[in-house]
Design an enzyme around this catalytic site. Structure first.
Site, PDB file in Angstrom:
ATOM      1  N   HIS A  20     -37.327   6.518   5.243  1.00 10.73           N
ATOM      2  CA  HIS A  20     -36.983   7.434   6.350  1.00 10.73           C
ATOM      3  C   HIS A  20     -35.726   8.237   6.029  1.00 10.73           C
ATOM      4  O   HIS A  20     -35.519   9.313   6.573  1.00 10.73           O
ATOM      5  CB  HIS A  20     -36.709   6.638   7.635  1.00 10.73           C
ATOM      6  CG  HIS A  20     -37.801   5.690   8.001  1.00 10.73           C
ATOM      7  ND1 HIS A  20     -39.045   6.096   8.403  1.00 10.73           N
ATOM      8  CD2 HIS A  20     -37.840   4.327   8.000  1.00 10.73           C
ATOM      9  CE1 HIS A  20     -39.792   5.035   8.648  1.00 10.73           C
ATOM     10  NE2 HIS A  20     -39.085   3.958   8.421  1.00 10.73           N
ATOM     11  N   THR A  75     -33.863   6.703  15.915  1.00 11.26           N
ATOM     12  CA  THR A  75     -35.076   6.207  15.269  1.00 11.26           C
ATOM     13  C   THR A  75     -35.579   5.013  16.086  1.00 11.26           C
ATOM     14  O   THR A  75     -34.786   4.336  16.753  1.00 11.26           O
ATOM     15  CB  THR A  75     -34.793   5.705  13.835  1.00 11.26           C
ATOM     16  OG1 THR A  75     -33.734   4.740  13.893  1.00 11.26           O
ATOM     17  CG2 THR A  75     -34.405   6.843  12.911  1.00 11.26           C
TER      18      THR A  75
HETATM   19  N1  LIG Z   1     -34.712   2.235   9.177  1.00 11.75           N
HETATM   20  C1  LIG Z   1     -33.850   3.137   9.676  1.00 11.75           C
HETATM   21  N2  LIG Z   1     -32.871   2.872  10.547  1.00 11.75           N
HETATM   22  C2  LIG Z   1     -32.178   3.985  10.874  1.00 11.75           C
HETATM   23  C3  LIG Z   1     -31.085   3.919  11.833  1.00 11.75           C
HETATM   24  C4  LIG Z   1     -30.539   2.671  12.203  1.00 11.75           C
HETATM   25  C5  LIG Z   1     -29.494   2.633  13.136  1.00 11.75           C
HETATM   26  C6  LIG Z   1     -29.023   3.825  13.695  1.00 11.75           C
HETATM   27 CL1  LIG Z   1     -27.714   3.759  14.849  1.00 11.75          CL
HETATM   28  C7  LIG Z   1     -29.596   5.053  13.330  1.00 11.75           C
HETATM   29  S1  LIG Z   1     -29.013   6.570  14.000  1.00 11.75           S
HETATM   30  N3  LIG Z   1     -29.867   7.766  13.386  1.00 11.75           N
HETATM   31  O1  LIG Z   1     -29.202   6.527  15.438  1.00 11.75           O
HETATM   32  O2  LIG Z   1     -27.627   6.676  13.567  1.00 11.75           O
HETATM   33  C8  LIG Z   1     -30.620   5.094  12.406  1.00 11.75           C
HETATM   34  C9  LIG Z   1     -32.597   5.130  10.255  1.00 11.75           C
HETATM   35  S2  LIG Z   1     -33.915   4.778   9.251  1.00 11.75           S
END
Ligand SMILES: Nc1nc(-c2ccc(Cl)c(S(N)(=O)=O)c2)cs1
Ligand SMILES: [Zn+2]
Length: 267
Positions: free
Chosen positions: A71, A209
């Site tokens: 991702h 996500t």
């Molecule tokens: N497997 C994946 N996890 C994330 C992720 C995990 C925690 C968080 Cl806090 C976030 S975000 N975009 O809200 O900062 C993304 C992305 S791809």
């Protein structure tokens, strides 16, 4: 299991919707306090309690573990990196950083400012350190269990601090691959200088996500990071969503969500 895995719009399209596009994400993703949002700067309210941050361990040099998780590109951060201040009610420990981007330099960020989107957005994810909350007893699963520091990236001068990370992307082009960098890096290598980090926006939201849990206190800094165009494009050109390396990893950006009655503050 039988259910479809989540993905971004660009992936759903090329795979004939054999994965769940953002408007079909499940869990908490269809609730009303989601992220990202468009920040209308004229409607933000100054909040004098939003002081400067204290960054600890941001200068620590380390050989980062960098992963293509299908991702995004994610850097697992070593222990001992914490933030406090910045209007946060507790100390938070950094766990990982990752980015969102596009090959179009005006649609790679998740948050937008007055409708303007940027080339990339970098998220440094922190988890609340239990027992450090100034508030009364720590209520579990509170709406600020996670603090994300978000940095908008725009095209500009070459960013030497980012180059070691750009250089390893081709080694993790396939999803579920990981490398340890040979070069030591610190978070300060990637960020604007500390004295430029006093100005930021603040609101309550979610992970962008799935499961989209509404437990993130967001900080979007006004000072942008600059990368040279080719450094930005390297992310879309060298990383893939799929093992067959047919689908470039680009536009890993969730569409903006309704703000609802949420206030956006500024420091
Ligand atoms: N497997 C994946 N996890 C994330 C992720 C995990 C925690 C968080 Cl806090 C976030 S975000 N975009 O809200 O900062 C993304 C992305 S791809
Ligand atoms: Zn993110």
């Amino acid at each position: 299991g039988a259910e479809l895995h989540w993905c971004y719009e660009i992936q759903a399209k090329v795979s004939n919707y054999s994965c769940l596009a953002p408007d079909q994400w499940q869990e908490d993703c269809q609730k009303g306090r989601q992220s990202p949002i468009n920040i209308v700067t004229a409607w933000t309210e100054v909040d004098k309690s939003l002081g400067c941050f204290s960054f600890s361990g941001y200068d620590a040099k380390h050989k980062w573990q960098v992963t293509n998780n299908g991702h995004t590109v994610m850097v697992a951060l070593p222990n001992g990196i914490t933030i406090s201040g910045g209007g946060l009610t507790a100390q938070y420990r950094a766990t990982q950083l990752h980015l969102h981007w596009s090959k179009e330099l005006d649609r790679g960020s998740e948050h937008s400012l007055d409708g303007e989107r940027f080339a990339m957005e970098m998220h440094i994810v922190h988890e609340k350190v239990p027992g450090t909350s100034k508030n009364k007893k720590d209520v579990r699963d509170s709406k600020d269990d996670i603090a994300v520091l978000a940095f908008l990236v725009e095209e500009g001068v070459k960013n030497d601090g980012f180059q070691p990370l750009v250089n390893v992307l081709s080694q993790i082009s396939q999803p579920h691959t990981e490398i340890e960098m040979t070069e030591n890096m610190s978070l300060w290598d990637l960020l604007p200088e500390e004295k430029k980090l006093d100005d930021y926006f603040r609101y309550q939201g979610s992970l962008t996500t799935p499961g989209c849990e509404e437990k993130v206190i967001w900080t979007v800094f006004e000072e942008h990071i600059e990368l040279e165009k080719n450094q930005i494009l390297a992310f879309s050109q060298r990383l893939y969503y799929d093992v067959q390396q047919k689908v470039n990893m680009t536009d890993n950006v969730r569409p903006v969500q309704r703000r609802g009655d949420r206030k956006v503050s500024r420091s």
